[in-house]
Design a protein around this motif. Structure first.
Motif, PDB file in Angstrom:
ATOM      1  N   PHE A   7      34.503  44.861  47.258  1.00  0.00           N
ATOM      2  CA  PHE A   7      34.804  46.063  46.474  1.00  0.00           C
ATOM      3  C   PHE A   7      34.219  45.897  45.083  1.00  0.00           C
ATOM      4  CE2 PHE A   7      36.967  48.908  43.689  1.00  0.00           C
ATOM      5  CZ  PHE A   7      37.453  49.955  44.458  1.00  0.00           C
ATOM      6  N   SER A   8      33.535  46.937  44.614  1.00  0.00           N
ATOM      7  CA  SER A   8      33.127  46.930  43.216  1.00  0.00           C
ATOM      8  C   SER A   8      32.990  48.360  42.714  1.00  0.00           C
ATOM      9  CB  SER A   8      31.823  46.152  43.013  1.00  0.00           C
ATOM     10  OG  SER A   8      31.681  45.836  41.635  1.00  0.00           O
ATOM     11  N   GLY A   9      32.793  48.500  41.414  1.00  0.00           N
ATOM     12  CA  GLY A   9      32.697  49.844  40.846  1.00  0.00           C
ATOM     13  C   GLY A   9      31.996  49.862  39.506  1.00  0.00           C
ATOM     14  N   GLN A  11      31.667  52.530  35.926  1.00  0.00           N
ATOM     15  CA  GLN A  11      32.206  53.712  35.249  1.00  0.00           C
ATOM     16  C   GLN A  11      31.126  54.770  35.049  1.00  0.00           C
ATOM     17  OE1 GLN A  11      34.555  52.904  31.697  1.00  0.00           O
ATOM     18  NE2 GLN A  11      34.220  50.721  32.079  1.00  0.00           N
ATOM     19  N   VAL A  48      34.307  54.731  39.168  1.00  0.00           N
ATOM     20  CA  VAL A  48      35.633  54.611  38.562  1.00  0.00           C
ATOM     21  C   VAL A  48      35.791  55.570  37.374  1.00  0.00           C
ATOM     22  CG1 VAL A  48      36.202  52.326  39.461  1.00  0.00           C
ATOM     23  CG2 VAL A  48      34.905  52.474  37.355  1.00  0.00           C
ATOM     24  N   HIS A  51      38.735  54.970  34.957  1.00  0.00           N
ATOM     25  CA  HIS A  51      38.434  53.975  33.925  1.00  0.00           C
ATOM     26  C   HIS A  51      37.583  54.585  32.819  1.00  0.00           C
ATOM     27  CE1 HIS A  51      39.657  50.690  36.768  1.00  0.00           C
ATOM     28  NE2 HIS A  51      40.133  50.247  35.622  1.00  0.00           N
ATOM     29  N   TYR A 134      43.815  49.267  31.195  1.00  0.00           N
ATOM     30  CA  TYR A 134      42.619  49.279  32.051  1.00  0.00           C
ATOM     31  C   TYR A 134      42.634  48.182  33.144  1.00  0.00           C
ATOM     32  CZ  TYR A 134      37.405  48.979  32.433  1.00  0.00           C
ATOM     33  OH  TYR A 134      36.111  48.924  32.849  1.00  0.00           O
ATOM     34  N   MET A 138      42.288  48.370  37.327  1.00  0.00           N
ATOM     35  CA  MET A 138      41.231  47.636  38.037  1.00  0.00           C
ATOM     36  C   MET A 138      41.837  46.745  39.124  1.00  0.00           C
ATOM     37  SD  MET A 138      38.109  45.537  36.389  1.00  0.00           S
ATOM     38  CE  MET A 138      37.215  44.284  37.317  1.00  0.00           C
ATOM     39  N   ASP A 141      42.627  48.976  42.041  1.00  0.00           N
ATOM     40  CA  ASP A 141      41.407  49.288  42.804  1.00  0.00           C
ATOM     41  C   ASP A 141      41.146  48.196  43.843  1.00  0.00           C
ATOM     42  OD1 ASP A 141      40.975  51.295  40.910  1.00  0.00           O
ATOM     43  OD2 ASP A 141      39.410  50.199  39.826  1.00  0.00           O
ATOM     44  N   ILE A 142      41.206  46.984  43.354  1.00  0.00           N
ATOM     45  CA  ILE A 142      40.803  45.835  44.178  1.00  0.00           C
ATOM     46  C   ILE A 142      41.852  45.538  45.251  1.00  0.00           C
ATOM     47  CG2 ILE A 142      40.360  43.339  44.071  1.00  0.00           C
ATOM     48  CD1 ILE A 142      39.283  43.871  41.154  1.00  0.00           C
ATOM     49  N   VAL A 150      34.757  40.299  44.932  1.00  0.00           N
ATOM     50  CA  VAL A 150      34.438  41.343  43.957  1.00  0.00           C
ATOM     51  C   VAL A 150      33.148  40.966  43.210  1.00  0.00           C
ATOM     52  CG1 VAL A 150      35.348  42.756  42.077  1.00  0.00           C
ATOM     53  CG2 VAL A 150      36.936  41.612  43.627  1.00  0.00           C
ATOM     54  N   VAL A 152      30.708  41.209  40.470  1.00  0.00           N
ATOM     55  CA  VAL A 152      30.672  41.782  39.112  1.00  0.00           C
ATOM     56  C   VAL A 152      29.899  40.837  38.205  1.00  0.00           C
ATOM     57  CG1 VAL A 152      32.793  43.188  38.984  1.00  0.00           C
ATOM     58  CG2 VAL A 152      32.940  40.700  38.743  1.00  0.00           C
ATOM     59  N   GLN A 156      33.387  40.370  33.641  1.00  0.00           N
ATOM     60  CA  GLN A 156      34.562  40.873  34.368  1.00  0.00           C
ATOM     61  C   GLN A 156      35.410  39.766  34.993  1.00  0.00           C
ATOM     62  OE1 GLN A 156      35.536  44.158  34.390  1.00  0.00           O
ATOM     63  NE2 GLN A 156      33.886  44.341  32.904  1.00  0.00           N
TER      64      GLN A 156
HETATM   65  N1  TRP Z   1      35.758  47.148  34.843  1.00  0.00           N
HETATM   66  C1  TRP Z   1      34.531  47.207  35.588  1.00  0.00           C
HETATM   67  C2  TRP Z   1      33.339  47.222  34.633  1.00  0.00           C
HETATM   68  O1  TRP Z   1      33.431  47.690  33.535  1.00  0.00           O
HETATM   69  C3  TRP Z   1      34.488  48.434  36.464  1.00  0.00           C
HETATM   70  C4  TRP Z   1      35.527  48.377  37.540  1.00  0.00           C
HETATM   71  C5  TRP Z   1      36.658  49.127  37.652  1.00  0.00           C
HETATM   72  C6  TRP Z   1      35.535  47.497  38.658  1.00  0.00           C
HETATM   73  N2  TRP Z   1      37.350  48.815  38.780  1.00  0.00           N
HETATM   74  C7  TRP Z   1      36.707  47.819  39.412  1.00  0.00           C
HETATM   75  C8  TRP Z   1      34.668  46.496  39.087  1.00  0.00           C
HETATM   76  C9  TRP Z   1      37.019  47.121  40.576  1.00  0.00           C
HETATM   77  C10 TRP Z   1      35.007  45.801  40.252  1.00  0.00           C
HETATM   78  C11 TRP Z   1      36.158  46.105  40.997  1.00  0.00           C
HETATM   79  O2  TRP Z   1      32.273  46.779  35.015  1.00  0.00           O
END
Ligand code: TRP
Ligand code: AMP
Length: 340
Positions: A7-9, A11, A48, A51, A134, A138, A141-142, A150, A152, A156
């Motif tokens: 899982f990743s994301g 913004q 996201v 976020h 925040y 997060m 989410d995970i 994850v 990143v 992170q």
């Molecule tokens: N905080 C991460 C960033 O700024 C973005 C993010 C939000 C994220 N939720 C997540 C990354 C869950 C991985 C998994 O890059």
């Protein structure tokens, strides 16, 4: 092989740039291409937007950026047949779980988060409770998806460690509910720095647009930005601690051309910055061209993009509903374990 749930994301708070591509999306594509779904592996990539609003976003622009980021994920090589792509706020389980986490996270844990300390120091007037919380969102989410890994950037890591601590604390206070995810940080993925101030990282929120090469910048703009990129004193084209600007430009060249930094240094021995920068611009333009073409095609097929995001939301919602039911039972919330 054991099951991997990735899982990743990112913004949707601005334009995606070559740092996001080299530092994040390209790793995701590599992971996707290495994985099969035979062992129940899953890839989930989120946009996201909840976020993003921890800092004010112009509503019309935010909605546009959400679609832009989704289309860019696919244009950069995320295959919707293999990965699930969805918009965070379209699944209310995220904010619900984040609140529950807020209620078990000791204040001291959150106060230690270096990203909050940095961000709140630079934007004193606009520091909100959301920005502070925040990391709880997060973690939600995970943990909603039984994520095992994850991917990143190094920045992170602390948030993923906090996510593990939150999972353990919840499991101990209530009942075993969450599995512990691991950060997946590609040491070979460099941090891309700003073209204008090469000691700070290239960033979506950079006030100086000249510092950032966006994935959707037209060729002429890329040429201009690279031509105007700051350089170091001296004439040599080589990497070194005393040459942050050249190190960054050579890194970008290497990552987009597939050549090693050594090879590139040799190619430009005795040559000037102008030649090097002209070639670098063409390398970046050529690498981004297929991404930009695919992006345009996707944006023209809005039904296609909607379907990708609908499918992603349905998958995510189906999966997180099961976890949410477990959480509601564990905590004792509501009259029902499932939302009616
Ligand atoms: N905080 C991460 C960033 O700024 C973005 C993010 C939000 C994220 N939720 C997540 C990354 C869950 C991985 C998994 O890059
Ligand atoms: P952000 O743009 O901060 O939301 O980050 C989204 C993802 O891109 C994260 O995984 C970051 O680690 C990565 N990323 C952001 N900026 C850079 C950069 N300048 N160089 C490398 N990776 C980056």
């Amino acid at each position: 092989m054991t099951q991997k749930i990735i899982f990743s994301g990112i913004q949707p708070s601005g334009n995606l740039h070559i740092g996001n591509y080299i530092g994040a999306i390209r790793q995701w594509v590599k992971l996707q291409d290495q994985m099969t779904d035979r062992d129940g592996n899953e890839l989930i990539f989120c946009i996201v937007d909840l976020h993003a609003i921890t800092v004010y976003q112009e509503p019309k622009i935010l909605r546009e950026k959400i679609k832009e980021v989704a289309a860019l994920y696919v244009a950069c090589g995320i295959d919707p047949q293999k990965a699930h792509i969805f918009v965070q706020s379209e699944n209310p389980d995220h904010s619900c779980l984040a609140w529950i986490f807020d209620c078990i996270i000791p204040l001291g844990w959150m106060k230690r988060m270096t990203q909050f300390k940095d961000k709140s120091a630079t934007q004193k007037d606009s520091t909100t409770v959301g920005l502070f919380n925040y990391p709880a969102l997060m973690a939600a989410d995970i943990l909603l998806y039984d994520t095992t890994h994850v991917p990143v950037g190094e920045d992170q890591r602390q948030h993923i460690e906090l996510t593990r601590d939150i999972a353990e604390r919840f499991n101990k206070i209530f009942s075993p509910t969450f599995s512990l995810p691991r950060p997946m940080i590609d040491k070979s993925a460099p941090r891309i720095m700003s073209l204008q101030s090469p000691r700070s990282k290239m960033s979506k929120s950079d006030k100086d647009p000249g510092g950032t090469v966006n994935l959707l910048d037209p060729p002429e703009e890329i040429r201009n930005k690279i031509r105007r990129a700051v350089t170091d004193s001296g004439k040599e084209i080589r990497v070194g601690a005393d040459k942050p600007a050249l190190t960054n430009l050579l890194t970008i060249y290497a990552k987009f051309s597939g050549k090693s930094v050594k090879e590139i240094e040799l190619m430009y021995q005795g040559k000037g910055y102008a030649d090097f920068k002209n070639d670098l611009a063409e390398v970046v333009i050529a690498a981004l061209k297929p991404i930009q073409q695919k992006y345009q095609a996707l944006r023209q097929d809005s039904a296609g993009l909607e379907k990708i995001l609908d499918d992603g939301r349905n998958f995510a919602g189906g999966k997180s509903a099961k976890k949410t039911k477990q959480v509601r039972t564990a905590v004792g919330l509501g009259r029902y374990t499932t939302r009616k």
